[in-house]
Design an enzyme around this catalytic site. Structure first.
Site, short mmCIF file in Angstrom:
data_model
loop_
_atom_site.label_atom_id
_atom_site.label_comp_id
_atom_site.label_asym_id
_atom_site.label_seq_id
_atom_site.Cartn_x
_atom_site.Cartn_y
_atom_site.Cartn_z
N GLU A 111 8.55 -35.31 -31.28
CA GLU A 111 7.98 -34.16 -32.00
C GLU A 111 8.77 -33.89 -33.28
OE1 GLU A 111 8.00 -31.67 -28.45
OE2 GLU A 111 5.84 -31.38 -28.71
N GLU A 131 6.53 -35.87 -21.25
CA GLU A 131 6.55 -34.55 -20.59
C GLU A 131 5.72 -34.50 -19.32
OE1 GLU A 131 6.14 -35.11 -23.78
OE2 GLU A 131 7.33 -33.71 -24.97
#
Ligand code: NAI
Length: 706
Positions: A111, A131
């Protein structure tokens, strides 16, 4: 503190921000602030033409700090709040920002990388949004920026499945802009100089790859429901990526935030995070510290080339350790080697191994009928038939031929390690290494500590398990050790339920729906019903007179129905081992139960699940109290890796904690009143329930049996 975590230096006109938060540069508290502060400073420096962000040490940023998730759900921290504004600051930087990636850019790391204007990487780098493996979705705009770089299909796949992507593939899909050969920092600075005068592309404004994609989302949901059964995070990840195609970047981020929060506070995510830490925790043994010396294992002997011995030989060969494989007669040796060859052949066919790799591994396995060469090996794993007399004979032979210091391990699944060790003059060298079938596939290794087992021997086996691609869990020397000891009551209740009127399929379905890889009766058919039948016959004299015993499985065995291998057990099987219900068995059970006078009744799925799982939990509580497992999480890890327990439920002990031990205890008391003695609650469960505590809070005495 900020200065330590991030370092700002200049190389000509290019500012370099180095993130230094060893070991993996996680975005722990302080790191996002440090990066933001460095950018604030850069904005004030007119001479800076471009910025490079790089990880110090062995990796870029490997992710968010997983400890922080637990802090948020327990209301103790909000550090993730710092990350998103920091990413915007990076993306809004008035000079081009080049992210230089080596090692891994996972989760928050990717990210961060995507908030830069360009990304370059070494060829060995990996990127990913894993995740989902923690029951989460990317929470810092990963689901919004990734589809803008990689396209919707790739973003959906990465966010919903969580697998790592190699640099070359990441380059092709648009996540990376260039692969760097040689020194990464020098290459990144050169790249930065090339782009310094060009307008910096902001990922959040790149909408070219967000088209109409209804089919992709429908197909991804279908796959997720099938492959990641009962999990909420993969579907949430798909929803979040879909939001990127429907809304503005800002609205998409809000959607992502809502979905992220829902996942973060879910029981599934808490369980998966427990498993993540559990995988590491089981390696800690209070009286065998990290510094304990280990014995180098560079060659091994395996005794017995049957189902387990063959698989164990492959496990060692697969990591390059040469194996002497000993059998007692030529026919058995040929059969064993044939199976190994077939196994490697299948792996080549399925594309798991290359032919060359398989040939090399096979060459490492040297068949023999004698103990010649055993004097040189560092370790022996015995996998002969399960019988104490034979095991003792083999260990006495090994004691005679093996060098001092060699580890003598047994793969026994039920026998007493101390008694086996007593056949040798060196009980300190003897240990149990209980592999699970198929040994070359199953990740669990129960490492059984005998009374005299040396600490170096334990430390070596724990370390070796990782090298072999297994997860080693240390257990004490009790009947069935941890996994199988608990499996007994679980399967007993499954049989009782059938004998009380539940159908075979109803029992299996209820547990499958709960999340088990297979129902308990189908599992019996897979493993072979005769295995338990033989053990029960051997130990029948120990059964308490008058105590209810299940009888169906024994009767099926008497009819030659041993399960899949005989084409019939609880179910019947076609030539491809596909199961179907067998009306003949249903009729037999009705006949047998009526003869036995067992009243038949309707049984709910809820009762099936509670009876089977609480039997498992109650036995687990006894094991924990007796010290045969070090911690509740050790039992959980055993069940997740050896018995098909769903990871998103965290393992049997964690599951019980989630339900609440008071509730579990009361239900067990209810079963005790209805079904009698088998349901005597474990004293530890009773105690913890009364104190309002959890299994996770209980720690066995140091140096207890395990
Ligand atoms: P198996 O019957 O497939 O193989 C045993 C092999 O040992 C046979 O090939 C036999 O010829 C050989 N053997 C017997 N005496 C020998 C000697 N003196 N020297 C060399 N070889 C000898 O049995 P399996 O299933 O592989 O089990 C082996 C051990 O692993 C047992 O202790 C069993 O309890 C344990 N185990 C089995 C599991 C399973 O699912 N089958 C799972 C975990 C443990």
């Amino acid at each position: 503190m900020l200065a330590e975590l991030t370092l700002l230096t200049g190389q000509n006109d290019v500012a370099v921000i180095t993130i230094n938060n060893p070991p993996v540069n996680a975005l722990s508290p302080g790191v996002p602030e440090g990066i933001a502060a460095a950018f604030a400073k850069i904005e004030k420096e007119d001479s800076v033409k471009a910025v490079v962000v790089i990880g110090g040490g062995r990796t870029f940023v490997a992710g968010a700090d997983i400890n922080e998730f637990g802090k948020i759900t327990s209301g103790k921290g909000m550090c993730l709040d710092e990350i998103k504004p920091m990413l915007l600051r990076v993306e809004n930087c008035s000079r081009p920002v080049v992210m230089a990636i080596h090692g891994t850019a996972f989760g928050g790391g990717l990210e961060l990388a995507m908030a830069g204007h360009y990304r370059v990487a070494v060829a060995s780098a990996l990127v990913g949004q894993p995740e989902v493996k923690l029951g989460l979705i990317p929470g810092a705009a990963g689901t919004q920026r990734l589809p803008r770089l990689a396209g919707v299909a790739k973003a959906v796949e990465m966010c919903a499945e969580g697998n790592a992507v190699k640099a070359e593939e990441a380059l092709k899909s648009g996540i990376l802009d260039r692969l760097i050969e040689g020194d990464l920092l020098a290459g990144a600075i050169a790249f930065a100089n090339e782009v310094a005068d060009k307008p910096a592309p902001k990922t959040r404004e790149r909408n070219g790859k967000l088209g109409e994609n209804a089919d992709i989302f429908a197909a991804a949901r279908e796959t997720a429901r099938r492959k990641q059964r009962n999990l909420i995070a993969p579907l949430a990840a798909i929803d979040a990526v879909e939001a990127a195609t429907k809304f503005s970047f800002e609205q998409g981020c809000e959607e992502e935030q809502k979905l992220f929060t829902k996942c973060l506070f879910s029981d599934q995510s808490k369980a998966l995070i427990h498993v993540f830490f559990g995988d590491r925790e089981v390696g800690k043994i209070p009286d065998v510290p990290k510094e304990t010396p280990v014995i180098p294992v560079n060659s091994v002997g395996v005794v017995g080339a049957g189902t387990m011995g063959g698989g164990i030989a492959m496990v060692f060969a697969n990591v390059g350790i040469p194996v002497l494989l000993k059998e007692s007669d030529q026919a058995a040796l040929d059969r064993g080697l044939g199976n190994i060859q077939k196994n490697y052949g299948n792996s080549v066919k399925r594309g798991r191994f290359t032919q060359q790799f398989a040939d090399e591994r096979l060459r490492l396995i040297q068949p023999t009928l004698r103990y010649d060469g055993f004097a040189k090996v560092d370790m022996v794993v015995e996998a002969v038939f399960e019988g104490m007399a034979l095991k003792k004979e083999v260990f006495a032979e090994l004691d005679g031929v093996c060098k001092p210091g060699a580890i003598l391990a047994s793969n026994t699944s039920t026998l007493n390690i101390d008694e086996i060790a007593s056949a040798t003059s060196r009980p300190q060298a003897v240990i149990g290494t209980h592999f699970f079938s198929p040994a070359n596939v199953m990740r669990l290794l129960e490492i059984v500590r005998g009374k005299a087992t040396g600490k170096e021997v334990i430390a070596t086996c724990m370390q070796l398990s990782r090298k072999l691609g297994k997860i080693g869990v240390l257990v004490g020397n009790c009947m069935g050790f941890v996994g199988n000891r608990m499996f007994g009551p679980y399967r007993r209740e499954a049989q009782f339920l059938v004998e009380e009127g539940a159908s075979i399929e109803a029992v299996d379905n209820a547990l499958y729906e709960f999340g088990m890889a297979m129902g308990p009766l189908a599992t019996g058919d897979l493993a072979g019903l005769d295995v338990g039948w033989r053990i029960r016959k051997e130990y029948r004299h120990l059964q308490k007179p008058g105590l209810r015993q299940p009888f169906t499985e024994d009767r099926l065995c008497e009819l030659g129905r041993f399960g899949q291998k005989t084409g019939a057990g609880w179910y019947k099987y076609d030539e491809n081992r596909k199961a179907s219900p067998d009306p003949e068995v249903a009729a037999l059970i009705r006949k047998w139960t009526s003869e036995a006078g067992i009243p038949q009744r309707q049984i709910s799925s809820e009762e099936i699940v509670d009876r089977c799982l609480y039997a498992l939990v109650n036995e687990g509580a006894r094991i924990l109290e007796e010290g045969y497992a070090l911690r509740a999480v050790d039992i959980d890890i055993i069940y997740l890796n050896g018995y098909g327990f769903p990871a998103y439920r965290g393992g049997p002990m964690w599951y019980a904690d989630t339900v609440g031990l008071k509730k579990v205890y009361e239900r067990i008391r209810e079963f005790q009143q209805r079904h009698g003695e088998w349901w005597e609650p474990a004293p530890l469960l009773k105690g913890l329930a009364e104190q309002g505590k959890t299994f996770a809070e209980f720690h066995a005495r140091q140096g207890a049996a395990a």
